[in-house]
Structure formats: structure tokens, C-alpha cells
Design an enzyme around this catalytic site. Structure first.
Site, PDB file in Angstrom:
ATOM      1  N   SER A   3      -1.796   6.376   6.005  1.00 53.74           N
ATOM      2  CA  SER A   3      -2.092   4.671   6.423  1.00 53.74           C
ATOM      3  C   SER A   3      -3.515   4.815   6.919  1.00 53.74           C
ATOM      4  O   SER A   3      -4.476   5.072   6.664  1.00 53.74           O
ATOM      5  CB  SER A   3      -0.843   4.371   7.011  1.00 53.74           C
ATOM      6  OG  SER A   3      -0.977   2.763   6.822  1.00 53.74           O
ATOM      7  N   HIS A  47       5.170   2.606   0.797  1.00 51.43           N
ATOM      8  CA  HIS A  47       4.335   3.183   1.798  1.00 51.43           C
ATOM      9  C   HIS A  47       4.902   4.182   2.731  1.00 51.43           C
ATOM     10  O   HIS A  47       4.243   5.007   3.436  1.00 51.43           O
ATOM     11  CB  HIS A  47       3.894   2.067   2.679  1.00 51.43           C
ATOM     12  CG  HIS A  47       2.682   2.296   3.866  1.00 51.43           C
ATOM     13  ND1 HIS A  47       1.439   2.532   3.135  1.00 51.43           N
ATOM     14  CD2 HIS A  47       2.577   2.192   5.103  1.00 51.43           C
ATOM     15  CE1 HIS A  47       0.571   2.656   4.300  1.00 51.43           C
ATOM     16  NE2 HIS A  47       1.296   2.341   5.325  1.00 51.43           N
TER      17      HIS A  47
END
Length: 731
Positions: free
Chosen positions: A568, A701
Site C-alpha cells: 500500500s 487490498h
């Protein structure tokens, strides 16, 4: 060249079309975006690009000898029972448990700690491949109902359902278009507050999870159990501020509703409150009307963060960073909203991470001291220190405490401690702390390993903490494969935790594993966070590069044996560092990274990250972003340094089709750019180290990923690392 390719022959990269007519003008600077077409996930050409990259990556992974051995060892070590901190609602106890290789953790309920546990909710029955996961849950005050949010394929979108605890019957209630939400019940158990976005208009893309359009106009609603979602009360919205996000919590006495308003990822929020006991007809009185709830503004600006700890009628206790970057505990009476007093002042060095009211007049507080947790019992009224609880060096994974209970459960983990749950009784003079459950991993012996913490000077002299985990008594001769991990953003602290796959790397590949606590995180409070954001983001990269240089100079490893990893914001970190210092690393693993720093704010929830990054719409901020944006800084190192030619490290960019937090276009565009500039645009390119992408399907994610997907991904990326670093396997 600086490093020989780990592959026998150069890869044949698929050729991706370049659209040279797309040129954007940023404040007078013209910037081409030839792979803009990769931003549309539904386009057939994009799907074709993804398929070709998947094939290419599989052809590389097939040559990685350690892949099956890693999968087997990680699976074997993963296969141990795991328990999570129990919590009490009504007079029942609830906890999560996984037998070992179950795709998702299972929620159990028991009438007492000695009672027979029964399964309340098993997400594993909700999909064949384990890709439906539990995203959030809340039990009603009397433990009659469980409201729970389900996520599919790792998407941030959630569907809320309601179950009767007594007989596991799932009610007809179904709430859609829910995202970034908590669930908070009113004490009458008639319903709960939750947050959602407006449903898409007719004809808009409805595949929740693969779309990229911005999330705007969050709203707070109240749902009555047994009714249709269309009848929910709209409690708060703000059409003048489409980026605002709303969260709400009912106080422990059931009287007040607190509304928390945030605009982005900065640790600041507004606080409004509503006295629900003053509603003549309860919340039913708002049914069918257009009136929002009559909130009163307690804090109406974004200058600090406030989080409620407890209230005694109108007297509220909050955890805040108001004039206290390392946080403090404060108190205010709603009758005199301008008069605030400090209860626990800010510490000189340690960060006050959390505080919970417990046992009537006490609170349990957690400090982070040089990235290690300290737990204390304090007086709720005066803030005075009563006891410090004995804990090892490591992380608190959860504290479950209610003000009315004298028993607290504390979850703990560390690099060499898979998990301990402590039960702490506060009734006695001195808190009685005992082990309630300990997780043991068959075949893992902690005495084979050692953990050190060092403080590495960064480019500007700031001392950066770093944990180093290795086998005991290793020789510091630069021969070891090394994995360096960091995050460095959004006020998030990376603290010690147990990882099966990293233990396998250390034991079977002789690797050293390190976590660098670089600036941008929350390890030393808000000043540390701010020192690695906006105009000062380069500090994060300097800190990480300094940590890598230390590992080489101290003799742990050498550049061709050093792999960096991050996810991320940490994926951005890896992307920026291989651009800035390609000579320093042998391998790079960048997960779900923010790679296009000029356009990230245009997709899903990207607009909320401008608080950490800035925004290319503003000229000054464009200048910061353009300097380090991974997509815009790929250069051929052999042209920049003809005197000592080297190439980029072997690189794997990892993303997933249902990542609607950092949408896959970031990794796809960077992958196409790197392959073109470094490889396919040249005949006989000096770049022989592979540049590949691992693109997962039915995954997001990271949250809610089923166990098998976690194991497969670890085996893939670490076998790639092992081959690229030429690490040999030992049983």
C-alpha cells in the site's frame, strides 16, 4: 553489470500499446500518460494485458525451486489452532477461532468462560473458495442480535445482515452500499447506526469492488431490525462537503449518540453529540421524515482527534492529540463545553495509543515506548498511575474491557511469540494477571532465533528504530539473504508480530528479517507522522535507504542479497526506492502500491490520502509528488551512471482485481512503464533482472484474504525472492 540475471535467458515481455497522444498539462509542465487505457478494469484490452502478465509471471515462478517447499513448510506451520481475545456482551462471551487452515476465522459464543462454545457465525460456509469474509460486527447490548458486515473478494464494500444469537437464525434484513462503517446498537436492541454511500444510479457500473469512481456523499443511517433498508432513518449527511465521512457510537449508558466527522486520513475529527433520551417518541419519531437528528456541535473544526473513553452523564473523557502530538486524556462537561481539563498529560517520549474504561473507576492505557508496548492501570477520575502490568517486548493485539467488568482480556504477540491472551482481574489489590490461552506452533522453537533493536541514523541524522530477526549467532560476513520491510505513512505504527512465512524464510533460507520504523508512521506520535508526509515525504525514502545501507555496512547482507518489501503506502515506498537507489537492492516486492502520484486522488477513496501526500491539482504539491512518483521516475540506471553500470533489482509488483482501496491501475501502469523503459524499448537491454506482476483474482487490498490465498502468495513472492537472491534451501 551490477547483478547477473537469476534467469537463464532474458524474458520475452508482452508488448503493451502506448498511446502517445495523451498528454496532461500540470501547471505548465507537460506530462505524457501513454498507459492511461490501463485505468479501465472492464476494458477487453486491459483484461488481455493482465492475462499476458499472469502467463509471464507463472513462467518465471515455475523456475523457482523453493516454491513448493515454501508452500509445504508454510502450510505445515500455519496449521495450528489460533484464538483471539474474547469479549463480553450481555452475559455471554464471544471469541474468534481458527483450527489452522480454515479460510476464515469462526465466531463462537459461550454462556460462561467454562461453558460449551457453540458456533455463532462461520463465514466459511458462505462461499466455496473462502472469499466471503467478515468485515465488521456488533452485538446488541442484551446479546440478542448480531449485526455483521460481509465483504466479497476482499472489496471494501460491505453487506450487513442480522442474526438472532439464541438460534442462529438469519433475519431477512439486508443492507447494501455500505462502506467504511462501524455498527452501533441503541440499548433497546431495536436497531443500529451504520454508514453508507448513496446507491449508484441506473446504468452505472454495479460490480462493487472493481469500479474506480470516487466515493463521495457518505451518510449516517439508523436501521430498525425487521424492516427494509428503504425505511432506514437518514441521521446525518452533508451535501456541501461530499468528501466528509461519518462514524457514530452510542455511549456506554445508552443515552448519547456521538458523531465523528473526518475529511481525510489525518488524525483529526469533529465531534457532535445527540441526547437520545430527549426524543419524545424515540428514534421512531424520525421515521418517514426528512429531518436529520438534532446534533449539538462539541468540536466543529479539524484541528485534533478526539475519541471517547467514557462518560458520566454529561461529563465526558476523551483521548486526544489536541496540543499533544503524543496524545493525552482530557475531560469536558457538556454543560461547559469550553472548559477542558487534562486527566493524563502528554508523555515526554511515549505515545498514548489507547485507553479503555474498566472496573467502574479505572482505565487501562497502552503506551508505545520505542516501538514496544507498555500497559498501565490508571484512575479514571484523576489519571494517576495505579499499576504497570508486566509484559514482554512485543505488541498488544487487542484489549477487551467494559466499564462494568472487573476482568480484562489482553491479546499479545511478538516476533517469537505466536500469541498469548492474558486474563487480568482488577478486583484484587494488585491486578491478577494470568495466561488465559497461549497459541503454540508445533515445530517452532523460539530459542533458535534472536531479536535485536538498533537505531540507525538517517540522512539528516534522525535515529530510525529497526528490529532485526535472525537465527542465533549468525556470522556478520555479508553473506545472508535479507528481507527489509517498512510502511511509513498515515500515522500507522508497525510493531512486532509473529509471521509464519518469515520464520520459514529465516529457518530454511537462512534469511535475516528486518522492520524499519521509518518516519510517516505513528511510532513516536504526530510529529513523527508529519515528518514523513507532504513536502517531507522524501524523509521516508531516505530513512529506508539508510536502514538498507546499515544492514550492508554491519555485515548482515550485501546489495545483491537484499530484498525490500512493503504494501500500500509501503508499496509506494518500494517503488520510489528502486527508482532512487536501484544499485542497493537485489530484489523488490511491492504490494498494492500507490504508484501514480499525479492521479491517485481521482479513484475510489484516494481523495482521502491527500492529507499525507498532497494533490497534483495544487502547483506546489505537484512539485513534491512529481519528484518521487514511482510511475514518473523510472530511468535507465546504466545511462545515468555509465562509469559503473547497474540495473534495476528483480521486481515483483503485486495487486488484485478487487482492490478498491488502491485500485490495480497503479501497479499495471508502473509494470507496463518499467517493462517498456528498461526492457522492450531496447535491443539487447542491459536489464536482465525480471520485472513481473502477480495479479490475483477475487482478492482485494488485503483484508479478508482466505488462508490458502495468503499461503499461495507467500510461496510465490518468497520463492521469487529466494531465486533472485540466490538463497539456498536447508532443511
Amino acid at each position: 553489470m551490477g547483478s547477473l540475471s537469476a534467469l537463464e535467458r532474458p524474458l520475452q515481455y508482452p508488448i503493451a500499446r502506448r498511446d502517445d497522444i495523451i498528454i496532461d498539462d500540470y501547471h505548465g509542465v507537460k506530462i505524457a500518460d501513454p498507459y492511461r487505457w490501463l485505468e479501465d478494469p472492464d476494458d477487453e484490452e486491459v483484461k488481455g494485458f493482465v492475462q499476458e502478465q499472469v502467463k509471464l509471471t507463472e513462467s518465471v515462478l515455475k523456475t523457482c525451486d523453493a516454491r513448493e517447499k515454501l508452500r509445504e513448510k508454510i502450510t505445515k506451520l500455519f496449521d495450528h489452532p489460533r484464538y483471539y481475545t474474547p469479549f463480553k456482551r450481555g452475559d455471554k462471551y464471544f471469541y474468534f477461532h481458527n483450527t489452522g487452515l480454515q479460510a476464515q476465522d469462526v465466531l463462537f459464543v459461550q454462556d460462561s468462560l467454562e461453558g460449551e462454545p457453540k458456533v455463532l457465525l462461520d463465514p466459511n460456509g458462505l462461499s466455496e473458495d473462502g472469499t466471503v469474509s467478515l468485515n465488521t460486527l456488533s452485538l446488541s447490548e442484551d446479546a440478542k442480535y448480531l449485526a455483521y458486515g460481509l465483504s466479497t473478494s476482499g472489496s471494501d464494500w460491505v453487506t450487513i445482515k442480522v442474526m438472532r444469537v439464541e438460534d442462529n437464525i438469519v433475519e431477512a434484513d439486508t443492507l447494501n452500499w455500505v462502506k467504511f462503517t462501524g455498527i452501533s446498537w441503541t440499548h433497546d436492541s431495536k436497531g443500529f447506526f451504520y454508514s453508507r454511500y448513496p446507491a449508484p444510479k441506473e446504468g452505472e457500473n454495479l460490480d462493487a469492488g472493481t469500479e474506480t469512481n470516487a466515493n463521495l456523499y457518505h451518510e449516517l443511517c439508523y436501521h430498525f431490525v425487521g424492516t427494509d433498508q428503504s425505511e432506514d432513518i437518514q441521521c446525518w449527511r452533508d451535501s456541501e462537503n461530499p468528501k466528509y465521512m461519518f462514524g457514530a457510537g452510542v455511549t456506554d449508558d445508552g443515552k448519547y449518540l456521538l458523531l465523528y466527522i473526518s475529511e481525510n486520513c489525518d488524525p483529526v475529527n469533529k465531534v457532535y453529540y445527540c441526547d437520545m433520551s430527549a426524543f419524545h417518541d424515540g428514534l421512531e419519531g424520525f421515521k418517514g421524515g426528512n429531518a436529520l437528528l438534532p446534533f449539538i456541535k462539541l468540536i466543529d473544526d479539524f484541528d485534533a482527534q478526539y475519541q471517547e473513553i467514557a462518560n458520566d452523564d454529561t461529563v465526558f473523557t476523551f483521548l486526544t492529540n489536541k496540543d499533544a502530538p503524543r496524545y493525552k486524556v482530557v475531560r469536558v462537561d457538556l454543560k461547559e463545553p469550553s472548559s477542558w481539563i487534562d486527566v493524563v498529560p502528554e508523555s515526554e517520549k511515549d505515545v498514548l495509543e489507547s485507553a479503555f474504561a474498566v472496573n467502574g473507576d479505572k482505565m487501562i492505557v497502552c503506551y508505545l515506548s520505542d516501538v514496544k508496548y507498555v500497559i498501565q492501570i490508571r484512575d479514571l477520575k484523576t489519571g494517576s498511575l495505579l499499576h504497570q502490568l508486566p509484559t514482554d517486548i512485543g505488541s498488544v493485539t487487542g484489549i477487551s474491557a467494559r466499564r462494568r467488568d472487573s476482568t480484562v482480556f489482553i491479546g499479545f504477540t511478538s516476533f517469537l511469540t505466536p500469541g498469548i491472551i492474558y486474563q487480568c482481574n482488577l478486583d484484587s489489590e494488585v491486578p491478577d494477571m494470568k495466561i488465559f490461552r497461549e497459541i503454540s506452533v508445533p515445530g517452532f522453537n523460539r530459542s533458535e532465533f534472536q531479536v535485536n533493536q538498533v537505531f540507525v541514523p538517517s540522512k539528516d541524522g534522525t535515529k530510525i528504530p529497526m528490529f532485526i530477526v535472525a537465527e542465533k549467532n549468525i556470522t556478520l560476513d555479508g553473506s545472508h539473504p535479507c528481507l527489509l520491510y517498512a510502511y511509513g505513512g498515515f500515522n500507522i505504527s508497525i510493531t512486532p508480530s509473529f509471521s509464519v512465512s518469515r520464520i520459514v524464510l529465516t529457518r530454511h533460507l537462512g534469511s535475516v528479517f528486518c522492520i524499519a520504523n521509518i518516519r510517516g508512521g505513528g511510532e513516536y506520535g504526530e510529529e513523527w507522522h508529519k515528518a514523513g508526509s507532504l513536502a517531507r515525504k522524501q524523509n521516508c525514502f531516505d530513512d529506508f535507504i539508510s536502514a538498507a545501507e546499515y544492514l550492508v555496512s554491519a555485515g548482515y547482507t550485501q546489495p545483491k542479497k537484499l530484498c525490500i518489501e512493503g504494501g500500500s503506502n509501503g508499496g509506494l515506498l518500494v517503488g520510489a526506492c528502486i527508482n532512487q537507489r536501484p544499485d542497493l537492492f537485489g530484489c523488490a516486492l511491492a504490494h498494492v502500491g500507490v504508484m501514480d502520484m499525479l492521479r491517485f486522488h481521482k479513484f475510489t477513496i484516494g481523495h482521502a490520502w491527500t492529507s499525507d501526500f498532497g494533490c497534483s491539482d495544487k502547483e506546489e504539491e505537484f512539485g513534491w509528488l512529481f519528484k518521487y512518483s514511482p510511475l514518473h521516475n523510472v530511468r535507465r540506471p546504466w545511462e545515468q551512471h555509465p562509469e559503473q553500470p547497474f540495473q534495476y533489482p528483480s521486481t515483483m509488483l503485486l495487486t488484485a482485481d478487487h482492490d478498491d482501496r488502491v485500485v490495480p491501475l497503479h501497479s499495471l501502469k508502473l509494470l507496463a512503464t518499467m517493462q517498456y523503459i528498461l526492457c522492450t524499448s531496447l535491443k539487447n537491454s542491459p536489464q536482465t533482472n525480471p520485472i513481473i506482476g502477480r495479479i490475483d483474482c477475487k482478492a482485494g487490498h488485503g483484508a479478508g484474504r482466505p488462508t490458502q490465498k495468503l499461503i499461495d502468495e507467500a510461496a510465490d513472492r518468497y520463492s521469487f525472492m529466494a531465486k533472485m537472491l540466490d538463497a539456498s534451501w536447508t532443511e
